[in-house]
Enzyme design. Structure first.
Site, short mmCIF file in Angstrom:
data_model
loop_
_atom_site.label_atom_id
_atom_site.label_comp_id
_atom_site.label_asym_id
_atom_site.label_seq_id
_atom_site.Cartn_x
_atom_site.Cartn_y
_atom_site.Cartn_z
N HIS A 119 0.84 -1.20 0.00
CA HIS A 119 0.00 0.00 0.00
C HIS A 119 0.88 1.25 0.00
CE1 HIS A 119 -2.81 3.09 1.33
NE2 HIS A 119 -2.09 3.26 2.43
N GLU B 270 11.81 13.30 -0.20
CA GLU B 270 10.74 12.61 -0.93
C GLU B 270 9.35 13.10 -0.50
OE1 GLU B 270 10.42 10.56 -3.40
OE2 GLU B 270 8.37 9.86 -3.10
N TRP C 148 7.11 0.32 3.97
CA TRP C 148 7.63 1.04 2.79
C TRP C 148 9.00 1.64 3.08
CZ3 TRP C 148 8.80 6.09 1.05
CH2 TRP C 148 8.72 7.09 2.02
N HIS D 54 13.11 12.09 3.47
CA HIS D 54 12.47 13.35 3.81
C HIS D 54 12.26 14.26 2.61
CE1 HIS D 54 10.40 16.00 6.37
NE2 HIS D 54 10.90 16.93 5.59
N HIS E 258 14.85 13.47 11.96
CA HIS E 258 13.66 13.57 12.81
C HIS E 258 12.80 12.31 12.68
CE1 HIS E 258 11.36 15.91 9.42
NE2 HIS E 258 11.31 14.63 9.22
N HIS E 259 13.12 11.47 11.72
CA HIS E 259 12.43 10.18 11.66
C HIS E 259 13.12 9.15 12.55
CE1 HIS E 259 9.96 11.43 8.22
NE2 HIS E 259 11.02 12.10 7.85
N TYR F 15 8.58 16.00 0.40
CA TYR F 15 8.36 17.30 -0.23
C TYR F 15 8.17 17.15 -1.73
CZ TYR F 15 8.89 19.45 4.16
OH TYR F 15 8.67 19.80 5.46
N THR G 233 6.79 26.94 5.51
CA THR G 233 5.52 26.26 5.23
C THR G 233 4.37 27.12 5.70
OG1 THR G 233 6.73 24.23 5.68
CG2 THR G 233 4.36 24.04 5.39
N SER H 59 -1.66 27.10 -5.68
CA SER H 59 -1.36 28.51 -5.87
C SER H 59 -1.89 29.03 -7.20
CB SER H 59 0.15 28.76 -5.80
OG SER H 59 0.66 28.26 -4.59
N ASP I 238 6.35 21.48 -26.73
CA ASP I 238 6.35 20.13 -26.14
C ASP I 238 7.40 20.12 -25.05
OD1 ASP I 238 6.38 17.28 -25.64
OD2 ASP I 238 5.47 17.04 -27.63
N SER J 51 13.12 6.14 -14.04
CA SER J 51 12.00 6.86 -14.64
C SER J 51 11.85 8.25 -14.03
CB SER J 51 10.72 6.03 -14.45
OG SER J 51 9.59 6.84 -14.58
N SER J 52 11.92 8.33 -12.69
CA SER J 52 11.76 9.64 -12.04
C SER J 52 12.87 10.59 -12.41
CB SER J 52 11.78 9.48 -10.52
OG SER J 52 10.66 8.79 -10.10
N ARG K 232 1.82 1.49 15.13
CA ARG K 232 1.43 1.30 13.74
C ARG K 232 1.91 -0.06 13.26
NH1 ARG K 232 5.76 5.04 10.36
NH2 ARG K 232 4.83 4.11 8.50
N LYS L 235 3.52 29.92 3.32
CA LYS L 235 2.68 29.53 2.18
C LYS L 235 1.21 29.55 2.56
CE LYS L 235 4.75 27.74 -1.03
NZ LYS L 235 5.09 27.22 -2.22
C1 HEM Z 1 -7.64 5.41 0.51
C2 HEM Z 1 -7.38 5.99 1.63
C3 HEM Z 1 -6.29 5.46 2.52
C4 HEM Z 1 -6.48 4.67 3.60
C5 HEM Z 1 -7.79 4.17 4.17
C6 HEM Z 1 -5.18 4.40 4.13
C7 HEM Z 1 -4.94 3.64 5.25
C8 HEM Z 1 -3.70 3.35 5.75
C9 HEM Z 1 -3.45 2.68 7.00
C10 HEM Z 1 -4.50 2.17 7.95
C11 HEM Z 1 -2.12 2.60 7.14
C12 HEM Z 1 -1.38 2.06 8.34
C13 HEM Z 1 -1.04 0.66 8.19
C14 HEM Z 1 -0.36 0.21 9.44
O1 HEM Z 1 0.49 0.93 9.99
O2 HEM Z 1 -0.70 -0.88 9.90
C15 HEM Z 1 -1.51 3.21 6.01
C16 HEM Z 1 -0.14 3.33 5.82
C17 HEM Z 1 0.45 4.13 4.84
N1 HEM Z 1 -0.21 4.87 3.88
FE1 HEM Z 1 -2.22 4.93 3.61
N2 HEM Z 1 -4.23 5.03 3.37
C18 HEM Z 1 -4.87 5.70 2.37
C19 HEM Z 1 -4.30 6.50 1.40
C20 HEM Z 1 -2.93 6.75 1.30
C21 HEM Z 1 -2.33 7.64 0.35
C22 HEM Z 1 -3.08 8.46 -0.68
C23 HEM Z 1 -1.01 7.60 0.56
C24 HEM Z 1 0.16 8.31 -0.10
C25 HEM Z 1 0.22 9.13 -0.91
C26 HEM Z 1 -0.75 6.69 1.62
C27 HEM Z 1 0.49 6.40 2.11
C28 HEM Z 1 0.74 5.53 3.14
C29 HEM Z 1 2.06 5.20 3.61
C30 HEM Z 1 3.38 5.72 3.07
C31 HEM Z 1 1.87 4.31 4.68
C32 HEM Z 1 2.96 3.69 5.53
C33 HEM Z 1 3.15 2.28 5.11
C34 HEM Z 1 4.08 1.62 6.06
O3 HEM Z 1 3.80 1.62 7.28
O4 HEM Z 1 5.11 1.14 5.59
N3 HEM Z 1 -1.95 6.18 2.06
N4 HEM Z 1 -2.49 3.67 5.18
CU LIG Z 2 10.85 13.84 7.34
#
Ligand code: HEM
Ligand SMILES: [Cu+2]
Ligand SMILES: [Cu+2]
Lengths: 527, 374
Positions: free
Chosen positions: A78, A257, A143, A255, A304-305, A259, A330, A270, A107, A171-172, A452, A333
């Protein structure tokens, strides 16, 4: 006007190719932009589905739906899919579509590389997603893939994960080079740097961030690859290596990332707020400097992480102060956006609704960020649901709402038709309520002590988890509505004029809607 | 059903009057029971109220604009788009606020880092998925495992009061004394957290981290591992009992006596049945997390022991795997974790359970000799 006439003549000779080869071989920034956006939305739904699995398992205490092994794969995939598959490609898609239109370029500067950098992405994600079906399962180490959980103790599919990350990185980086080359070389005469639209500015700065940190990510996964397959011990304490080194290198990428995922949204917001406030952006210059300051400071705050890792006191203090400092630009802004709205003449079409929600909810995410920056307090917050709440408040209303706002803002330009405003407003309100219901209770859970990345939890966390899951299902289901709205809009409806928004400004509104296949073959004159 | 009715009531109540709601709906951090946790709580509340104040001003102005400056209300846009004075002010004021905030935060942090002059030192080692507590000045130590039965986790039994937050052997500390923790890990990174103490520190293989606490109120305090450490990361709680000093001293004496008894166990003569009985229990706590109670494991990550080449092969190789582990895998070296009686019992059990019919056994004395040869 000459640009438009020129385009029309060219359409006959240089229109899009037909069939699949149009998409496989295209070097047209609009086609590539569309492909990026479609790819990103597909990944958003896939990553969202995984979030639904997570929330379904967490609906009640006890293990109901998935086993802990699979739960960990879901959280990891996820996170990876949302970050690298949904948010980053969406912004590259917006950049492809809009930067040439905004700076009056025909282009992107490097169109063939543009094609290549897009088509690498589906390959990377095919590899990443296929790990779900491999023996031992997909990556299950979060992640952030901390060593040695991801090296010595990682599943056999880790090597495929590393390969996928490498391809995404390539790619990025290519995408970023393209943006920089385009912005620096292809602006219409008269468009000085300080006349560029904010979206172009924030993307230019994001592109430099990408070039600076994606190689660091590539470095850290390569070290992992060596540890796993070639007997080195970068991160293996038993071999004289250092697991903490991993975290320093990862967060030096990680970090900036975050931003990278938010600055382009700052830019889009904006553009949108002034358009619907019918008033110029307040403090353009300070917006540009604040973005630059954020980007520079983002290289100085990575630890800070890692407040609980055992960084020495002096380091701990340095990173706390630097992190508090980054709140200042921040804040600038946010103040500028509010000042832009102040004494404007406001209307509330869908892009504006998403933009206002962006400002409010992103600020809430910023506030919890400020709390997390207080190092002693972070000892309590770290790795709890408070952090999950924090980063979803910056990523969902930040990155994702920013993308929705942009999509509604520019859809008329892309398709030539107005989207259905009532449906779009419904999409907004359901997303807004669902999102807050899903993520606000996570603050409480974290403060009450829920860690978590756990598939099951103690009984005192039951109630808020249920609320949160209900909100998550609501938010998730609502996103199908967005698909419907976009498809409907692409297929027809009320014809959009060249400039559908009264207060909008910029070169993109001088070309007809839908924007012809080739635009600005003769550069426009910017006063 | 009743619980759900309560929940609905609490939900409406909790949303309207968070302060009045029931324990289940706690929305805030608790102050905890140590000086550190109270300091942290104060910092937390200060920064929270600062955020609320800033939010009230910013969102207030914004809502005012949304309310009063609508086109539908006939609002005409103003023309201003910069104001140096205002911009300087709203850069400097937040800066000053943050500096003021940083001062108490720095003081607390310095205090948290002061691990000198401790009365008691406890070495905390994270394993997949349990904690080991060694009282280094007293020369004994033990493991602390989750005791919540799998039937509760799998919803076949009602969940107990301390579901997922209960262990067989909690850490025991005396109240009023400065206790220093030396944290490390044996496999992957774990993190040891007791919210009520305000102590959270990562346990990292190859590193020794330090943290400390001084608890004033006797009681049982519960926390969890907070660093993702694999499959059972959610199932390795931390439980600490803070007791009055005399009680602590008796407890230490008991522990030492028990450690002595265990050493005697090694010398005793064991029968096959005794070993099998002890082995079944010890296997369930030490090995079943990976190899499963039924010996089937979770291939490919954790191999089955039922019918495995090692468990049904040469006994020396079997002893070697269990005592020394398999380096670079999740299979730890149990030689240092379990006493000789348990090791002998487990190995004997594995060779004769689940249809493995080797019929042979190994005694604690043999394990003792084996370890000493190395
Ligand atoms: C659809 C709505 C979303 C829901 C319901 C959701 C739910 C969750 C939940 C419950 C977790 C925690 C999992 C855990 O710690 O056990 C999680 C982790 C995370 N989510 Fe989401 N999320 C959503 C959208 C997003 C979006 C849009 C992003 C990023 C742009 C995102 C990025 C992340 C990241 C980076 C983690 C950390 C994964 C990890 O612990 O390694 N999520 N999400
Ligand atoms: Cu950070
Ligand atoms: Cu853990």
């Amino acid at each position: 006007m000459s640009a438009v006439a020129g385009t029309h003549a060219q359409d006959h000779h240089h229109g899009p190719a037909r069939g699949i080869s149009r998409w496989l071989l295209t070097t047209n920034h609009k086609d590539i932009g569309s492909m990026y956006l479609i790819f990103s939305f597909t990944m958003f739904l896939l990553g969202g589905t995984m979030a639904m699995v997570i929330r379904a398992e967490l609906f009640q205490p006890g293990l109901q739906i998935v086993q802990p092994e699979f739960f960990n794969q879901m959280t990891t995939m996820h996170g990876l899919i949302m970050v690298f598959g949904a948010v980053m490609p969406a912004f590259v898609g917006l950049a492809n579509w809009m930067i040439p239109l905004m700076i009056g370029a025909p282009d992107m500067a490097l169109p063939r590389m543009n094609n290549w950098s897009f088509w690498l992405l589906p390959c990377a994600f095919l590899i990443l997603v296929s790990t779900l079906f491999m023996e031992g399962g997909a990556p299950n180490f979060g992640w952030t893939f901390y060593a040695p959980l991801s090296t010595t103790y990682g599943p056999p599919s880790t090597t495929f994960f590393i390969f996928a990350i490498h391809i995404m990185g390539v790619s990025s980086i290519m995408g970023a080079i393209n943006v920089i080359a385009t912005v620096l070389n292809m602006r219409a005469p008269g468009m000085t740097l300080m006349k560029m639209p904010m979206f172009v500015w924030t993307w230019l700065i994001t592109a430099f961030l990408l070039i600076a940190v994606m190689p660091v990510l590539a470095g850290v996964v390569t070290m992992m690859l060596m540890d796993i397959n070639f007997g080195t011990s970068f991160f293996n304490a038993a071999g004289g290596g250092d697991p903490v080194l991993f975290q320093h290198v990862f967060w030096f990428f990680g970090h900036p990332e975050v931003y990278i995922m938010i600055l382009p949204a700052f830019g889009a917001i904006s553009q949108i707020i002034p358009a619907f406030s019918r008033k110029r952006l307040f403090g353009y210059a300070s917006m540009v400097y604040a973005t630059g300051a954020i980007a520079l400071l983002s290289f100085l705050v990575w630890a800070h992480h890692m407040f609980t890792v055992g960084v020495p006191l002096a380091g701990q203090l340095f990173f706390m102060y630097a992190t508090l400092l980054i709140a200042v630009p921040t804040g600038v802004k946010v103040f500028n956006w509010v000042a832009t709205m102040f004494r404007g003449s406001l209307t509330f079409e869908a892009p504006m609704l998403f933009a206002i929600a962006f400002v409010i909810l992103f600020s809430i995410g910023g506030f919890s960020g400020l709390m997390l920056a207080i190092a002693p307090a972070d000892f309590q917050y770290h790795d709890t649901y408070f952090v999950v709440a924090h980063f979803h408040y910056v990523l969902v209303p930040g990155a994702i709402f920013g993308i929705f706002a942009s999509a509604y803002f520019w859809l008329p330009k892309w398709t030539g038709y107005m989207y259905d405003e009532t449906l779009a407003k419904t999409h907004f309100w359901l997303s807004f309520v669902g999102m807050n219901l899903a993520f606000f209770p996570m603050h409480f859970l974290g403060l009450a002590g829920m860690p978590r990345r756990i598939p099951d939890y103690a009984l005192q966390f039951a109630d808020f988890n249920m609320v949160s899951s209900i909100g998550a299902f609501m938010f998730g289901a609502t996103q199908l509505l967005f698909l419907l709205i976009v498809v409907k809009c692409a297929r027809g409806g009320v014809k959009a004029p060249a400039k559908p928004w009264e207060g909008a400004e910029g070169l993109e509104w001088t070309v007809p809607s839908p924007a012809p296949y080739h635009t600005f073959t003769t550069p426009p004159d910017v006063k | 059903m009743r619980v759900h009715a309560q929940r609905v009531g609490a939900l409406s109540g909790g949303l309207l009057f968070p302060a009045l709601s029931m324990a289940d709906w706690t929305v805030n951090m608790t102050p905890g029971v140590t000086g550190t946790s109270n300091d942290i709580f104060d910092l937390h509340m200060t920064i929270f109220w600062i955020c609320v104040a800033i939010g009230a001003v910013v969102f207030g102005i914004m809502f005012w604009s949304i309310f009063a400056h609508r086109k539908s209300q006939g609002a005409k846009p103003a023309n201003f788009h910069e104001n140096t004075m205002v911009e300087v002010l709203w850069t400097l004021i937040p800066l000053v606020i943050l500096v003021i905030m940083a001062i108490p935060a720095t003081a607390t942090l310095i205090d948290m880092y002061d691990t000198t002059e401790s009365d008691i030192d406890i070495k905390v080692t994270g394993y997949q998925w349990k904690w080991q507590y060694e009282y280094i000045n007293e020369d004994f130590g033990y493991f602390s495992n989750l005791t919540t039965p799998s039937d509760q986790i799998r919803n076949r039994q009602t969940k107990g009061e301390n579901y997922l937050l209960e262990v067989d052997n909690p850490m025991v500390i005396p109240v009023g004394k400065k206790v220093r923790f030396l944290l490390t890990a044996n496999d992957v990174i774990h993190s040891w957290w007791v919210p009520d103490f305000g102590v959270k520190k990562d346990a990292i293989p190859g590193f020794i981290n330090e943290a400390w606490t001084r608890v004033d109120k006797p009681g049982t305090y519960r926390g969890q591992c907070t660093e993702l450490c694999g499959k059972d990361h959610g199932f390795m709680p931390v439980v600490v009992k803070a007791v009055p000093e005399e009680e602590y001293n008796t407890w230490v004496a008991d522990q030492k006596a028990a450690a002595e008894k265990e050493r005697e166990l090694t010398q005793k003569d064991w029968t096959m049945d005794e070993l099998m009985e002890r082995g079944e229990k010890a296997y369930a706590t030490a090995c079943a997390a990976c190899h499963q109670v039924n010996g089937n494991g979770v291939p490919p990550a954790f191999p089955a022991l039922r019918g495995s080449a090692i468990a049904t092969g040469d006994i020396a190789a079997h002893i070697d795997v269990v005592v020394n582990g398999v380096s670079g895998t999740a299979m730890q070296a149990f030689g240092g974790q379990l006493n000789e009686a348990d090791l002998a019992a487990i190995i004997t059990y594995e060779r004769n359970a689940w249809g493995n019919k080797m019929g042979d056994m190994v005694t604690p004395k043999e394990i003792f000799d084996y370890k000493n040869q190395q």
